[in-house]
Scaffold this active site. Sequence first.
Site, short mmCIF file in Angstrom:
data_model
loop_
_atom_site.label_atom_id
_atom_site.label_comp_id
_atom_site.label_asym_id
_atom_site.label_seq_id
_atom_site.Cartn_x
_atom_site.Cartn_y
_atom_site.Cartn_z
CB SER A 250 51.47 40.88 33.44
OG SER A 250 50.36 40.22 32.87
CE LYS B 22 47.64 41.62 34.93
NZ LYS B 22 47.53 41.74 33.47
#
Length: 243
Positions: free
Chosen positions: A163, A201
């Site tokens: 990601s 993230k």
Amino acid sequence: MVEKLNEESFGDFFRRLRRSKGFKSQKSLAELSGVSQTTISRIEDGSQNPTPETLKLLAKVLKVSNFDLMALAGHYDEEDLLDPLHVIKDEMIPEDKLDSNNVQKPNNIEYKKIEDQQRIPVLGYVAAGIPIERSEHIEGYELVEQEIIRGREVFGLRVKGESMIGDGIYDGDTVIVVKQVDIAPSDIAVVAVNGHEATLKRVKCENGMCMLIPSNPNMQPILVPAKDVYVIGKVIQSRRSFE
């Protein structure tokens, strides 16, 4: 072409090299090199092919050429390279001259911790994707420059998932993390979700909710209640694994 090890495996050769350089045990080499004892054991028993980064750390402590050691491990096969087997063998004590009570001791000055680097623990995996269960046991060590650490509490984490590939962080990489709870929206953070799961993230919080934002354009942000999000630290460096 680079001379190969013929009938001897790289693991057997590396074991002889370790002993000839004064390291009776894998543990003693692990403590000075920053490479885990488990990794050294797997290299010597042939179950793991060492990465260039691992060989660089080992070569520095063993006082042999990093490039020669990588060539013998199969990372290079260039006609214009010098014969690394010949070069390294010339620096080794013959096996029949070694015994458990008379192994050459390493130079204490040369093998002390490098002053401009610090060994930090690698604490397991963090997800670059769907959050995974937190893992905080030590899996190995990395050497990090003191000018990067600057007296802060720093640790490493292995990355699983894709990601954050937009930031050049790929599955299998190791991220170097500064432990802190305050981050900016532009920071790449390690966050715990629901007290157990950890993910990598960018984080943007507003109105009681936090958005965990990936940098992979093919993935969508994850929306989580702010009360369930705990910031563990900020990523300050990423290191690529070639294994």
